[in-house]
Design a protein around this motif. Structure first.
Motif, PDB file in Angstrom:
ATOM      1  N   PRO A 334       0.859  -1.191   0.000  1.00 12.67           N
ATOM      2  CA  PRO A 334       0.000   0.000   0.000  1.00 12.67           C
ATOM      3  C   PRO A 334       0.891   1.237   0.000  1.00 12.67           C
ATOM      4  O   PRO A 334       1.871   1.293   0.746  1.00 12.67           O
ATOM      5  CB  PRO A 334      -0.768  -0.103   1.329  1.00 12.67           C
ATOM      6  N   CYS A 335       0.591   2.210  -0.868  1.00  8.60           N
ATOM      7  CA  CYS A 335       1.469   3.378  -0.972  1.00  8.60           C
ATOM      8  C   CYS A 335       0.663   4.628  -1.304  1.00  8.60           C
ATOM      9  O   CYS A 335      -0.548   4.567  -1.473  1.00  8.60           O
ATOM     10  CB  CYS A 335       2.559   3.137  -2.023  1.00  8.60           C
ATOM     11  N   SER A 336       1.352   5.742  -1.416  1.00 10.39           N
ATOM     12  CA  SER A 336       0.683   7.022  -1.690  1.00 10.39           C
ATOM     13  C   SER A 336       0.114   7.089  -3.108  1.00 10.39           C
ATOM     14  O   SER A 336      -0.716   7.945  -3.416  1.00 10.39           O
ATOM     15  CB  SER A 336       1.666   8.176  -1.488  1.00 10.39           C
ATOM     16  N   GLY A 337       0.577   6.209  -4.004  1.00  8.44           N
ATOM     17  CA  GLY A 337       0.052   6.178  -5.373  1.00  8.44           C
ATOM     18  C   GLY A 337       0.489   7.352  -6.230  1.00  8.44           C
ATOM     19  O   GLY A 337      -0.108   7.621  -7.272  1.00  8.44           O
ATOM     20  N   LEU A 338       1.567   8.039  -5.844  1.00  6.12           N
ATOM     21  CA  LEU A 338       1.954   9.254  -6.565  1.00  6.12           C
ATOM     22  C   LEU A 338       2.622   8.976  -7.916  1.00  6.12           C
ATOM     23  O   LEU A 338       2.972   9.900  -8.636  1.00  6.12           O
ATOM     24  CB  LEU A 338       2.851  10.116  -5.676  1.00  6.12           C
ATOM     25  N   GLY A 339       2.749   7.694  -8.274  1.00  9.14           N
ATOM     26  CA  GLY A 339       3.179   7.353  -9.631  1.00  9.14           C
ATOM     27  C   GLY A 339       2.001   7.244 -10.591  1.00  9.14           C
ATOM     28  O   GLY A 339       2.186   7.057 -11.788  1.00  9.14           O
ATOM     29  N   LEU A 340       0.774   7.360 -10.048  1.00  7.94           N
ATOM     30  CA  LEU A 340      -0.439   7.128 -10.856  1.00  7.94           C
ATOM     31  C   LEU A 340      -1.167   8.415 -11.221  1.00  7.94           C
ATOM     32  O   LEU A 340      -2.355   8.393 -11.529  1.00  7.94           O
ATOM     33  CB  LEU A 340      -1.421   6.227 -10.084  1.00  7.94           C
ATOM     34  N   ILE A 387       6.745   7.416  -6.511  1.00  9.25           N
ATOM     35  CA  ILE A 387       8.076   7.797  -7.010  1.00  9.25           C
ATOM     36  C   ILE A 387       8.873   8.556  -5.955  1.00  9.25           C
ATOM     37  O   ILE A 387       9.878   9.174  -6.266  1.00  9.25           O
ATOM     38  CB  ILE A 387       7.941   8.639  -8.307  1.00  9.25           C
ATOM     39  N   LEU A 388       8.429   8.475  -4.698  1.00  9.33           N
ATOM     40  CA  LEU A 388       9.125   9.190  -3.624  1.00  9.33           C
ATOM     41  C   LEU A 388      10.102   8.271  -2.897  1.00  9.33           C
ATOM     42  O   LEU A 388       9.753   7.132  -2.552  1.00  9.33           O
ATOM     43  CB  LEU A 388       8.113   9.746  -2.614  1.00  9.33           C
ATOM     44  N   PRO A 389      11.324   8.742  -2.622  1.00  5.56           N
ATOM     45  CA  PRO A 389      12.329   7.882  -1.980  1.00  5.56           C
ATOM     46  C   PRO A 389      11.925   7.395  -0.591  1.00  5.56           C
ATOM     47  O   PRO A 389      12.325   6.313  -0.163  1.00  5.56           O
ATOM     48  CB  PRO A 389      13.581   8.769  -1.920  1.00  5.56           C
ATOM     49  N   GLN A 390      11.103   8.171   0.128  1.00  8.50           N
ATOM     50  CA  GLN A 390      10.699   7.764   1.477  1.00  8.50           C
ATOM     51  C   GLN A 390       9.998   6.409   1.478  1.00  8.50           C
ATOM     52  O   GLN A 390      10.119   5.633   2.428  1.00  8.50           O
ATOM     53  CB  GLN A 390       9.746   8.801   2.114  1.00  8.50           C
ATOM     54  N   GLU A 391       9.235   6.130   0.403  1.00  3.41           N
ATOM     55  CA  GLU A 391       8.486   4.874   0.334  1.00  3.41           C
ATOM     56  C   GLU A 391       9.237   3.804  -0.457  1.00  3.41           C
ATOM     57  O   GLU A 391       8.764   2.666  -0.526  1.00  3.41           O
ATOM     58  CB  GLU A 391       7.125   5.110  -0.336  1.00  3.41           C
ATOM     59  N   ASN A 392      10.360   4.174  -1.027  1.00  4.01           N
ATOM     60  CA  ASN A 392      11.072   3.263  -1.918  1.00  4.01           C
ATOM     61  C   ASN A 392      12.460   2.929  -1.380  1.00  4.01           C
ATOM     62  O   ASN A 392      12.619   2.025  -0.575  1.00  4.01           O
ATOM     63  CB  ASN A 392      11.137   3.870  -3.316  1.00  4.01           C
TER      64      ASN A 392
END
Length: 447
Positions: A334-340, A387-392
């Motif tokens: 589950p993530c922020s979805g900011l790549g979508l 696409i954020l490093p905090q989640e990756n």
């Protein structure tokens, strides 16, 4: 705003946007409006374009409109009407200015009173006379990008820190482009060549995906959901980059047990099953009953029910609940979805840095829990659609620090994407291949 029953797509768009502004989900609201009204295909497209277009460009539209409404109190629906007029005028090539003006004034008449109609007419003619404010007037580069591409400044600042301003600008340009249709071929039922031929016969333009081995890119006005290939269970609608996490799992004939820990709605679960041998099984986990049903429905449509089991489980409780070891584990977290952002434009306004940091803790706990049931020779893939490093990268670094018995291995994809990269993980940004943004990392037990 008057309660008006109408099948005029511009009236429906303003009504829908007003409800979304008050807290309704855009996709649910839009689907409800389309179901309730008998619209032609052209009007359905216009309605969808107006709703998503205004949401996508909201910060830009607000900047353009602000000088003309400064100090004036506007009802929500009037603001949305003016935004939709600006959007059509500035961003839709096929709608001439006089048509935008006439139609917008007509909507004001239908939904408001004579005062509203005069106000909307005056504002539109004033904008026409004076022209729109130029982005170049904004001196701060981050704020200028925020207004021009309608993305919050905090997100641009975070991306700039890790990627630099040029790359961020390219990403912002890509996320405001319309996404294309892409599908994944069900290898248990057909080959990409067979599906390509079938879709071509139905009038679709089809190309092989440059990103994913089982992917096809579809061009054509009709949604591929209406195609014979879809109805026969030969394809799944899926973004090309979303096919990569399962490619990175390297599923082969030796893999008998796979685990998908946050599986709904089942796109990647079914992809795993399509690549398993006949006696292989994949267990799909989710915490919601209705989402487990979606996985089962997808499995049934594709003819994969015998190879897919579902289980209601919070992935953080895997170690105390699951007793088996798995050859392959997918943690599509589950993530922020900011790549979508191309597909879900409102995400950009809903998420904050605090949300991202909170999600990173959840992602780490799920990854750590899943790792405890990986077999000695197995592969585990961690992926997100952000696409954020905090989640990756930061989650990966912390997982490796906490679990010294694991090592990161290079992510492998069928098309050998970014072959010259020096890092083991794979970052896919929206501007790289005009797909959704994705992150992938792969792990094994240390020798």
């Amino acid at each position: 705003m008057k309660k008006v029953q109408s099948d005029n797509p511009r009236i429906l768009a303003v009504q829908t946007l007003s409800r979304v502004k008050e807290g309704a989900y855009s996709n649910l609201q839009l689907n409800q409006v389309i179901k309730k009204n008998e619209l032609s295909l052209a009007n359905r497209h216009l309605l969808t374009n107006l709703v998503y277009g205004v949401i996508q460009h909201r910060l830009t539209l607000a900047y353009w409109l602000q000088p003309f409404i400064a100090g004036k109190k506007l009802d929500n629906w009037v603001r949305e009407l003016l935004y939709s007029a600006l959007y059509q005028w500035q961003m839709l090539d096929k709608v001439p200015k006089h048509a935008v003006f006439n139609e917008s004034i007509e909507v004001a008449k239908k939904l408001g009173h004579s005062g509203t109609t005069k106000f909307v007419t005056a504002i539109l003619h004033q904008i026409d006379r004076q022209g729109l404010p130029d982005f170049k007037q904004i001196k701060d580069p981050v704020e200028r990008l925020s207004v021009e591409y309608s993305v919050p400044t905090w997100l641009i600042s975070e991306l700039e820190e890790s990627l630099g301003l040029d790359k961020v600008t390219a990403i912002l340009q890509a996320i405001n482009q319309a996404p294309h249709q892409s599908v994944r071929v069900n290898l248990k039922k057909a080959t990409p060549r067979e599906v390509r031929q079938l879709l071509t016969e139905e009038g679709y333009e089809v190309e092989a995906s440059p990103v994913a081995a089982e992917g096809l890119v579809i061009k054509g006005k009709n949604s591929v959901v209406h195609s014979k290939a879809y109805k026969l269970g030969l394809i799944t609608i899926q973004d090309e980059s979303a096919m990569l996490p399962v490619e990175a799992l390297q599923v082969n004939e030796q893999v008998k047990q796979a685990l998908d820990v946050a599986a709904a709605p089942g796109g990647k679960t079914t992809q795993i099953a399509e690549n398993l041998p006949a006696d292989g099984q994949v267990l799909a986990l989710d915490i919601h009953d209705h989402k487990l049903k979606l996985i089962e429905q997808n499995a049934e449509r594709l003819g994969l029910s015998e190879q897919i089991q579902v289980k209601k489980l919070d992935a953080r409780k895997i170690p105390e609940t699951l007793t088996e070891k798995y050859d392959r584990i997918l943690v599509d977290a589950p993530c922020s979805g900011l790549g979508l952002l191309r597909r879900k434009p409102e995400i950009r306004y809903e998420k904050s840095l605090a949300d991202v940091e909170s999600l990173a803790k959840l992602q780490l706990s799920i990854l750590s829990a899943a790792s405890q049931v990986l077999s000695q020779n197995g592969i585990m893939v961690y992926s997100t659609c952000t696409i954020l490093p905090q989640e990756n990268d930061q989650v990966v670094a912390q997982f490796l620090a906490d679990n010294p018995d694991f090592e990161q291995i290079p992510v492998q994809t069928s098309k050998n994407l970014k072959a010259d990269r020096t890092e083991a993980a794979l970052h896919i940004y929206p501007d790289d291949y005009q797909t959704d943004g994705f992150f992938l990392a792969a792990f094994k037990h240390r020798e």
